[in-house]
Design a protein around this motif. Structure first.
Motif, PDB file in Angstrom:
ATOM      1  N   HIS A  32       0.826  -1.070  -0.152  1.00 30.06           N
ATOM      2  CA  HIS A  32      -0.063  -0.217  -0.085  1.00 30.06           C
ATOM      3  C   HIS A  32       0.956   1.244  -0.049  1.00 30.06           C
ATOM      4  N   GLY A  33       0.649   2.070  -0.793  1.00 34.11           N
ATOM      5  CA  GLY A  33       1.204   3.462  -0.915  1.00 34.11           C
ATOM      6  C   GLY A  33       2.296   3.463  -1.645  1.00 34.11           C
ATOM      7  N   GLU A  87      12.839   5.478   4.901  1.00 32.12           N
ATOM      8  CA  GLU A  87      11.422   5.886   4.692  1.00 32.12           C
ATOM      9  C   GLU A  87      11.089   7.268   4.439  1.00 32.12           C
ATOM     10  N   GLY A  91       8.763   5.821   1.687  1.00 34.22           N
ATOM     11  CA  GLY A  91       7.438   5.899   2.770  1.00 34.22           C
ATOM     12  C   GLY A  91       6.309   6.867   2.360  1.00 34.22           C
ATOM     13  N   SER A  92       5.242   6.558   2.654  1.00 39.55           N
ATOM     14  CA  SER A  92       4.184   7.341   2.453  1.00 39.55           C
ATOM     15  C   SER A  92       2.964   7.775   3.424  1.00 39.55           C
ATOM     16  N   ASP A  93       3.290   6.940   4.503  1.00 39.76           N
ATOM     17  CA  ASP A  93       2.357   7.329   5.631  1.00 39.76           C
ATOM     18  C   ASP A  93       3.024   8.500   6.595  1.00 39.76           C
ATOM     19  N   GLU A  94       2.322   9.625   6.556  1.00 39.67           N
ATOM     20  CA  GLU A  94       2.951  10.866   7.202  1.00 39.67           C
ATOM     21  C   GLU A  94       3.226  10.744   8.803  1.00 39.67           C
ATOM     22  N   GLN A  95       2.481   9.757   9.455  1.00 37.07           N
ATOM     23  CA  GLN A  95       3.156   9.362  10.715  1.00 37.07           C
ATOM     24  C   GLN A  95       4.435   8.994  10.826  1.00 37.07           C
ATOM     25  N   MET A  96       4.695   8.000   9.903  1.00 38.85           N
ATOM     26  CA  MET A  96       6.011   7.327   9.848  1.00 38.85           C
ATOM     27  C   MET A  96       6.935   8.334   9.300  1.00 38.85           C
ATOM     28  N   ARG A  97       6.665   9.194   8.110  1.00 38.25           N
ATOM     29  CA  ARG A  97       7.380  10.167   7.909  1.00 38.25           C
ATOM     30  C   ARG A  97       8.004  11.024   8.724  1.00 38.25           C
TER      31      ARG A  97
END
Length: 131
Positions: A32-33, A87, A91-97
């Motif tokens: 996903h993403g 990441e 990566g695409s999840d803003e919380q993880m970024r």
């Protein structure tokens, strides 16, 4: 002097564990993403970062616990920095970024502290100069 809270150690351990899991997991096209190609690139980057970190953490112990700790942790923190950069790149999840940016800030401070401490306490260079 720096200190890592229980939350910080958990964060670093979790990031490292996720890198190991990603490095060992087969590439999937159901990510996903990210496109399958980007997921493959990220998995390859995590694998390389993990291998480099573990290689660099395999220090020859010197008998000086403080120096051995500093050298091992330096490699460990550089590995976390590499993973956070991966990441941000893939990566695409803003919380993880956001977490990756926080990890980069914290790890850079600790890397700087460790490098400065090692430079000021490394007697091996001085003893080699005297020979």
């Amino acid at each position: 002097m720096f200190s890592i809270s229980g939350r910080g150690m958990s964060l670093v351990a979790g990031l490292l564990m996720s890198g190991v899991a990603l490095a060992e997991a087969p590439a999937t096209h159901e990510v996903h993403g990210a496109s399958a190609g980007e997921a493959d690139q990220a998995a390859h980057a995590f694998s390389e970062a993990n291998q480099r970190m573990h290689h660099d953490m395999a220090i020859s112990t010197s008998g000086n616990v403080d120096m051995d700790f500093a050298r091992g942790m330096l490699a460990h923190h550089k590995g976390a920095l590499d993973m956070a950069r991966i990441e941000l790149e893939h990566g695409s999840d803003e919380q993880m970024r956001s977490l990756a940016r926080d990890v980069i800030d914290a790890q850079q401070r600790e890397i700087s502290l460790l490098e400065h401490w090692i430079a000021g306490h490394d007697d091996s260079h001085e003893s080699q100069k005297a020979k």
